[in-house]
Design a protein around this motif. Sequence first.
Motif, PDB file in Angstrom:
ATOM      1  N   GLY A   6     -21.302  52.705 -34.943  1.00  0.00           N
ATOM      2  CA  GLY A   6     -22.362  51.888 -35.737  1.00  0.00           C
ATOM      3  C   GLY A   6     -22.054  50.508 -35.655  1.00  0.00           C
ATOM      4  O   GLY A   6     -22.835  49.701 -36.833  1.00  0.00           O
ATOM      5  N   TYR A   7     -21.361  49.999 -34.915  1.00  0.00           N
ATOM      6  CA  TYR A   7     -20.917  48.387 -35.034  1.00  0.00           C
ATOM      7  C   TYR A   7     -21.854  47.670 -34.181  1.00  0.00           C
ATOM      8  O   TYR A   7     -22.178  48.092 -33.109  1.00  0.00           O
ATOM      9  CB  TYR A   7     -19.421  48.233 -34.790  1.00  0.00           C
ATOM     10  CG  TYR A   7     -18.528  48.749 -35.776  1.00  0.00           C
ATOM     11  CD1 TYR A   7     -18.596  48.312 -36.816  1.00  0.00           C
ATOM     12  CD2 TYR A   7     -17.553  49.766 -35.402  1.00  0.00           C
ATOM     13  CE1 TYR A   7     -17.816  48.835 -37.964  1.00  0.00           C
ATOM     14  CE2 TYR A   7     -16.712  50.186 -36.363  1.00  0.00           C
ATOM     15  CZ  TYR A   7     -16.896  49.696 -37.472  1.00  0.00           C
ATOM     16  OH  TYR A   7     -16.003  50.184 -38.551  1.00  0.00           O
ATOM     17  N   SER A  31     -21.499  54.103 -30.823  1.00  0.00           N
ATOM     18  CA  SER A  31     -21.503  55.454 -31.638  1.00  0.00           C
ATOM     19  C   SER A  31     -20.905  55.266 -33.130  1.00  0.00           C
ATOM     20  O   SER A  31     -20.990  56.055 -33.940  1.00  0.00           O
ATOM     21  CB  SER A  31     -20.713  56.423 -30.904  1.00  0.00           C
ATOM     22  OG  SER A  31     -19.360  55.989 -30.652  1.00  0.00           O
TER      23      SER A  31
END
Length: 81
Positions: A14-15, A12
């Motif tokens: 974005g990693y 969530s």
Amino acid sequence: MNTYKLKSARASMGYTQVEMAKMLSITQKTYNRKELGIVDFNLREVTKIISILKLDVENVYAIFFNDNITNCISNEVTKNA
């Protein structure tokens, strides 16, 4: 440890696993094994993950705690006692 919630929190934000591994100064393979619950995160890594993923207390509890303190934290406490 709730591996699904950790993966969800990471995604969530974005990693990728590669990015998380770099920020934790570990290999991607090691991060993967830790995220899958095969190997425990150490206290330093847990602290960094909380900061990186901007986890609130509720999410920290949901990811890293169950009925007992996770091994990674209890081992650190025992070692430092």
